[in-house]
Design a protein around this motif. Structure first.
Motif, PDB file in Angstrom:
ATOM      1  N   ALA A 192       0.818  -1.219   0.000  1.00 43.55           N
ATOM      2  CA  ALA A 192       0.000   0.000   0.000  1.00 43.55           C
ATOM      3  C   ALA A 192       0.847   1.262   0.000  1.00 43.55           C
ATOM      4  CB  ALA A 192      -0.939   0.000   1.208  1.00 43.55           C
ATOM      5  N   GLN A 193       2.180   1.140   0.043  1.00 41.36           N
ATOM      6  CA  GLN A 193       3.009   2.313   0.286  1.00 41.36           C
ATOM      7  C   GLN A 193       2.946   3.347  -0.846  1.00 41.36           C
ATOM      8  OE1 GLN A 193       2.877   0.934   3.440  1.00 41.36           O
ATOM      9  NE2 GLN A 193       4.274   2.676   3.539  1.00 41.36           N
ATOM     10  N   MET A 194       2.869   2.888  -2.102  1.00 36.65           N
ATOM     11  CA  MET A 194       2.779   3.832  -3.211  1.00 36.65           C
ATOM     12  C   MET A 194       1.447   4.577  -3.163  1.00 36.65           C
ATOM     13  SD  MET A 194       4.710   4.890  -5.666  1.00 36.65           S
ATOM     14  CE  MET A 194       4.119   6.539  -6.032  1.00 36.65           C
ATOM     15  N   MET A 195       0.407   3.848  -2.806  1.00 36.15           N
ATOM     16  CA  MET A 195      -0.911   4.482  -2.677  1.00 36.15           C
ATOM     17  C   MET A 195      -0.869   5.544  -1.572  1.00 36.15           C
ATOM     18  SD  MET A 195      -3.627   4.366  -0.335  1.00 36.15           S
ATOM     19  CE  MET A 195      -4.027   2.777   0.383  1.00 36.15           C
ATOM     20  N   ILE A 196      -0.208   5.226  -0.455  1.00 38.19           N
ATOM     21  CA  ILE A 196      -0.139   6.181   0.658  1.00 38.19           C
ATOM     22  C   ILE A 196       0.673   7.418   0.246  1.00 38.19           C
ATOM     23  CG2 ILE A 196       0.722   6.505   3.014  1.00 38.19           C
ATOM     24  CD1 ILE A 196       0.084   3.519   3.487  1.00 38.19           C
ATOM     25  N   ALA A 197       1.743   7.192  -0.512  1.00 30.01           N
ATOM     26  CA  ALA A 197       2.502   8.326  -1.055  1.00 30.01           C
ATOM     27  C   ALA A 197       1.572   9.189  -1.911  1.00 30.01           C
ATOM     28  CB  ALA A 197       3.683   7.811  -1.887  1.00 30.01           C
ATOM     29  N   GLY A 198       0.728   8.532  -2.687  1.00 32.78           N
ATOM     30  CA  GLY A 198      -0.213   9.248  -3.549  1.00 32.78           C
ATOM     31  C   GLY A 198      -1.225  10.059  -2.754  1.00 32.78           C
ATOM     32  N   ALA A 245       3.104   1.131 -10.700  1.00 29.91           N
ATOM     33  CA  ALA A 245       3.905   1.902  -9.751  1.00 29.91           C
ATOM     34  C   ALA A 245       4.066   1.153  -8.435  1.00 29.91           C
ATOM     35  CB  ALA A 245       3.252   3.258  -9.515  1.00 29.91           C
ATOM     36  N   THR A 246       2.984   0.500  -8.005  1.00 28.29           N
ATOM     37  CA  THR A 246       3.016  -0.272  -6.765  1.00 28.29           C
ATOM     38  C   THR A 246       4.068  -1.376  -6.843  1.00 28.29           C
ATOM     39  OG1 THR A 246       0.719   0.200  -6.253  1.00 28.29           O
ATOM     40  CG2 THR A 246       1.617  -1.825  -5.338  1.00 28.29           C
ATOM     41  N   VAL A 247       4.066  -2.084  -7.966  1.00 29.96           N
ATOM     42  CA  VAL A 247       5.017  -3.181  -8.142  1.00 29.96           C
ATOM     43  C   VAL A 247       6.441  -2.633  -8.260  1.00 29.96           C
ATOM     44  CG1 VAL A 247       5.724  -5.052  -9.679  1.00 29.96           C
ATOM     45  CG2 VAL A 247       3.315  -4.739  -9.128  1.00 29.96           C
ATOM     46  N   ASN A 248       6.593  -1.483  -8.949  1.00 31.42           N
ATOM     47  CA  ASN A 248       7.932  -0.898  -9.079  1.00 31.42           C
ATOM     48  C   ASN A 248       8.572  -0.632  -7.721  1.00 31.42           C
ATOM     49  OD1 ASN A 248       7.733  -0.983 -11.808  1.00 31.42           O
ATOM     50  ND2 ASN A 248       7.325   1.209 -12.090  1.00 31.42           N
ATOM     51  N   VAL A 249       7.784  -0.107  -6.784  1.00 28.32           N
ATOM     52  CA  VAL A 249       8.321   0.175  -5.450  1.00 28.32           C
ATOM     53  C   VAL A 249       8.792  -1.122  -4.783  1.00 28.32           C
ATOM     54  CG1 VAL A 249       7.730   0.983  -3.130  1.00 28.32           C
ATOM     55  CG2 VAL A 249       7.043   2.302  -5.115  1.00 28.32           C
ATOM     56  N   LEU A 250       8.000  -2.181  -4.956  1.00 23.29           N
ATOM     57  CA  LEU A 250       8.393  -3.478  -4.396  1.00 23.29           C
ATOM     58  C   LEU A 250       9.696  -3.963  -5.029  1.00 23.29           C
ATOM     59  CD1 LEU A 250       7.602  -5.861  -2.537  1.00 23.29           C
ATOM     60  CD2 LEU A 250       6.502  -6.902  -4.519  1.00 23.29           C
ATOM     61  N   GLY A 296       1.884   3.750  10.678  1.00 24.27           N
ATOM     62  CA  GLY A 296       1.779   5.205  10.692  1.00 24.27           C
ATOM     63  C   GLY A 296       3.107   5.861  10.350  1.00 24.27           C
ATOM     64  N   VAL A 297       4.175   5.369  10.964  1.00 23.50           N
ATOM     65  CA  VAL A 297       5.513   5.899  10.673  1.00 23.50           C
ATOM     66  C   VAL A 297       5.828   5.703   9.186  1.00 23.50           C
ATOM     67  CG1 VAL A 297       7.981   5.537  11.072  1.00 23.50           C
ATOM     68  CG2 VAL A 297       6.408   5.588  13.012  1.00 23.50           C
ATOM     69  N   ALA A 298       5.560   4.492   8.690  1.00 22.35           N
ATOM     70  CA  ALA A 298       5.823   4.210   7.275  1.00 22.35           C
ATOM     71  C   ALA A 298       4.953   5.094   6.383  1.00 22.35           C
ATOM     72  CB  ALA A 298       5.573   2.733   6.975  1.00 22.35           C
ATOM     73  N   GLY A 299       3.733   5.378   6.827  1.00 24.93           N
ATOM     74  CA  GLY A 299       2.848   6.253   6.067  1.00 24.93           C
ATOM     75  C   GLY A 299       3.426   7.661   5.954  1.00 24.93           C
ATOM     76  N   PHE A 300       3.985   8.148   7.072  1.00 21.11           N
ATOM     77  CA  PHE A 300       4.606   9.474   7.046  1.00 21.11           C
ATOM     78  C   PHE A 300       5.777   9.498   6.063  1.00 21.11           C
ATOM     79  CE2 PHE A 300       7.854  12.450   8.518  1.00 21.11           C
ATOM     80  CZ  PHE A 300       7.124  13.633   8.546  1.00 21.11           C
ATOM     81  N   ILE A 301       6.619   8.459   6.125  1.00 21.98           N
ATOM     82  CA  ILE A 301       7.777   8.393   5.214  1.00 21.98           C
ATOM     83  C   ILE A 301       7.304   8.378   3.760  1.00 21.98           C
ATOM     84  CG2 ILE A 301       9.755   6.991   4.497  1.00 21.98           C
ATOM     85  CD1 ILE A 301       9.889   5.950   7.399  1.00 21.98           C
ATOM     86  N   ALA A 302       6.339   7.494   3.465  1.00 28.17           N
ATOM     87  CA  ALA A 302       5.813   7.420   2.100  1.00 28.17           C
ATOM     88  C   ALA A 302       5.227   8.767   1.675  1.00 28.17           C
ATOM     89  CB  ALA A 302       4.757   6.314   1.999  1.00 28.17           C
ATOM     90  N   GLY A 303       4.566   9.439   2.623  1.00 32.31           N
ATOM     91  CA  GLY A 303       3.969  10.740   2.327  1.00 32.31           C
ATOM     92  C   GLY A 303       5.015  11.768   1.917  1.00 32.31           C
TER      93      GLY A 303
END
Ligand SMILES: Nc1ncnc2c1ncn2[C@@H]1O[C@H](COP(=O)(O)OP(=O)(O)O)[C@@H](O)[C@H]1O
Ligand SMILES: [Mg+2]
Lengths: 250, 331
Positions: free
Chosen positions: B66-72, B254-259, B225-232
């Motif tokens: 979910a990290q790319m989505m959270i960055a988005g 994009a999601t797969v690219n991050v992985l 939450g911490v990871a969400g902040f970083i992704a943000g």
């Protein structure tokens, strides 16, 4: 004089796993300061009995009291805070952390500031306590070693140290010497013998040569039931014990 | 050992600070700027997003898609609220307010993803985070009122003051590098705090953590939450880098690219995220010249396979192996 309250008092404790009755109607009173050994063949229900007392698998019936206070339904960490410490038969350590960090995590779990984003400072009392525990377990030279690199004996010592983190009144050790080479055993056994008498000790051990010298009273289990309770000098030639240990027909 | 790693990291950051200047000395001006902005700058931005995944995987044992989505989420909230974005959805805020708002939103989304997935592990965690990511992606893609649907939101140019304009590649590079360094050292600090130690305890032995009196759920959700902040932070920078955001930014690719970045860099240490994103960006940029634009996926797939087959712990694992070989050779 009033009778002293047992440190641990089990009344009619049973535990089922589905159709399997792992512990059946156990009554047990361990007095403060006592050394109690629990013996019995594999699958007798010794570890399950520990789990009912520590709360990992609470009893399906019966009651458990700690110094007179009912703890039958409490969650495991509540029991830890009330003064029960335990080790596990198979090590449950944090392999990716250092020895000191393992002890620190065990100590911090008992404190109100256990959830924190701030590193412990120089004077942190939890960290001081962790060092003191390492010292007591004679592991001070390995504080920064990652736990996955410790020897089996050192891991067992660390287990005992983590169980002591909450200054327990009752310490329960599940086969602490299991898997240790004969050379590693004396170190651990001396540590256990050196524990203060203010501590009540319950020890699972299926090697009689270790269990008997360490114990005041011995409880023998088989098929989930307590079959013998006697002082150590009467255990070796008890007919029931002999039939269990020599595999004879009783 | 650990402080040595921190010292090396600090030296690495200093070297990266000086790198654009060095590039300008050895390359023609246009090339130097291209490398600074389009390769190094981009690699750092994606490295931040990949690090949010690496942080969760390395220290918690959670693989979140979910990290790319959270960055988005951070990027979209910024684009929705900042003045000057086209089309104007809400507007009215300057960057000094819209950026923090985006970071708060990303952190909240991280906490939400953590809370929803709190009881799942392994492949189930992977699937649930992927489902959440794709759910948000589809919603954003089809919602016109808030997200301008398929087209997305343009003209998020970033803050500019006299003497400080993030559209200047040098300025952007240094802002991205500074952000990445703060987050990176923040992660290194955090993992030795009680929170970080317990997180690693959950990775090694969740049952014991609970038995010691910690709330596993609380620590897990906080980690997300911490990871969400970083992704943000990464999402904010990438939105400014791209001068806007569209649904493709958070799509499956994009999601797969991050992985892929995280895995080829290595999940053993947060630095792997940046190494992985650099390798990825270099191949992404030069695939056309090396091979053929349309075959980028084949190429990066091959790189992925080779690295994972040679070294299951990624590029940083190769480094560690080489060091051990050299040490053994010297003995
Ligand atoms: N969590 C569990 N689920 C199902 N069965 C269990 C569980 N724990 C123990 N048992 C069963 O209970 C019985 C007693 O096991 P245990 O208490 O581990 O014996 P001991 O420690 O004396 O060797 C065994 O038959 C074991 O398979
Ligand atoms: Mg057992």
């Amino acid at each position: 004089m009033a009778m002293t309250e047992p440190a641990i008092h089990l009344r009619g404790v049973s535990r089922r796993f589905g159709a399997l009755q792992a512990v059946r109607d156990v009554n047990l009173a361990v007095m403060p300061g006592e050394r109690r050994a629990v013996l019995g063949p594999n699958g007798a229900g010794k570890t399950t009995l520990f789990n009912t007392i520590c709360g990992d698998f609470p009893p399906t019936s019966g009651t458990i009291a700690l110094f007179g206070a009912d703890i039958t339904r409490l969650r495991p960490h509540r029991r830890t805070r009330l003064g029960i410490g335990r080790t596990y038969q198979t090590s449950l350590l944090f392999n990716g952390l250092t020895l000191l960090e393992n002890l620190f995590v065990a100590v911090r779990g008992l404190r109100p500031n256990r959830f924190s984003f701030l590193r412990p400072g120089r004077g942190d009392d939890g960290m001081a306590k962790a060092r003191e525990l390492a010292d007591r377990m004679r592991l001070s030279h390995l504080l920064d070693a990652e736990v996955m690199n410790l020897s089996h004996g050192q891991r067992r010592q660390l287990e005992v140290g983590m169980a002591l983190a909450g200054d327990p009144r009752v310490l329960m050790l599940d086969e602490p010497a299991a898997g240790l080479s004969p050379g590693d055993r004396p170190e651990l056994l001396n540590l256990i013998r050196g524990l203060p008498r203010t501590l009540t000790l319950i020890l699972i051990e299926h090697d009689m040569d270790i269990a008997l010298p360490a114990a005041d009273v011995v409880t023998v289990m088989k098929d989930g039931e307590v079959v013998v309770e006697a002082p150590p000098n009467r255990i070796a030639d008890d007919p029931v014990v002999q039939s269990i240990y020599l595999g004879g027909v009783h | 050992m650990r402080s040595a790693a921190a010292t090396w990291s600090l030296l690495g950051v200093l070297a990266l600070l000086a790198l654009p200047w060095l590039l300008a000395q050895v390359l023609p001006a246009g090339q130097a700027q291209f490398w600074t902005a389009n390769i190094l700058g981009r690699a750092i931005v994606f490295g931040i997003i990949a690090m949010s995944l690496t942080f969760l995987a390395t220290y918690g044992g959670f693989v979140s898609l979910a990290q790319m989505m959270i960055a988005g989420v951070a990027g979209y909230v910024l684009a929705i609220f900042v003045d000057g974005a086209v089309p104007r959805i809400v507007g009215g805020l300057g960057y000094s307010l819209a950026v923090p708002l985006g970071l708060v939103a990303a952190t909240a989304m991280g906490l939400l993803v953590g809370a929803i997935s709190v009881r799942t592990r392994d492949i189930y965690l992977l699937m649930i985070t992927l489902a959440l990511a794709m759910g948000v992606f589809r919603f954003v893609e089809t919602n016109i009122a808030w997200f301008n649907g398929y087209e997305g939101i343009r003209n998020v140019v970033g803050p500019a003051m006299p003497g400080f304009d993030v559209r200047d590649p040098m300025v952007f590079y240094h802002v991205a590098l500074g952000t990445a360094a703060l987050l990176y050292f923040g992660v290194l600090y955090l993992v030795r705090s009680p929170f970080g130690l317990v997180l690693q305890g959950i990775r090694d032995n969740p049952r014991r953590v609970a038995a010691l009196g910690y709330s596993v759920a609380l620590h897990r959700i906080a980690a997300f939450g911490v990871a969400g902040f970083i992704a943000g932070c990464g999402g904010t920078l990438s939105t400014i880098y791209n001068i806007g955001i569209s649904p493709g930014t958070i799509g499956l690719g994009a999601t797969v690219n991050v992985l892929i970045m995280s895995v080829i860099g290595g999940l053993g240490h947060p630095v792997g995220a940046f190494i992985g994103s650099l390798i990825f960006t270099v191949f992404d940029t030069f695939a056309a010249t090396i091979y053929d634009r349309d075959r980028f996926n084949t190429l990066i797939g091959l790189v992925f396979l080779v690295i994972v087959l040679v070294s299951p712990d990624g590029a940083i694992g190769i480094g560690a192996r080489l060091r051990r070989l050299l040490a053994a050779g010297r003995r």
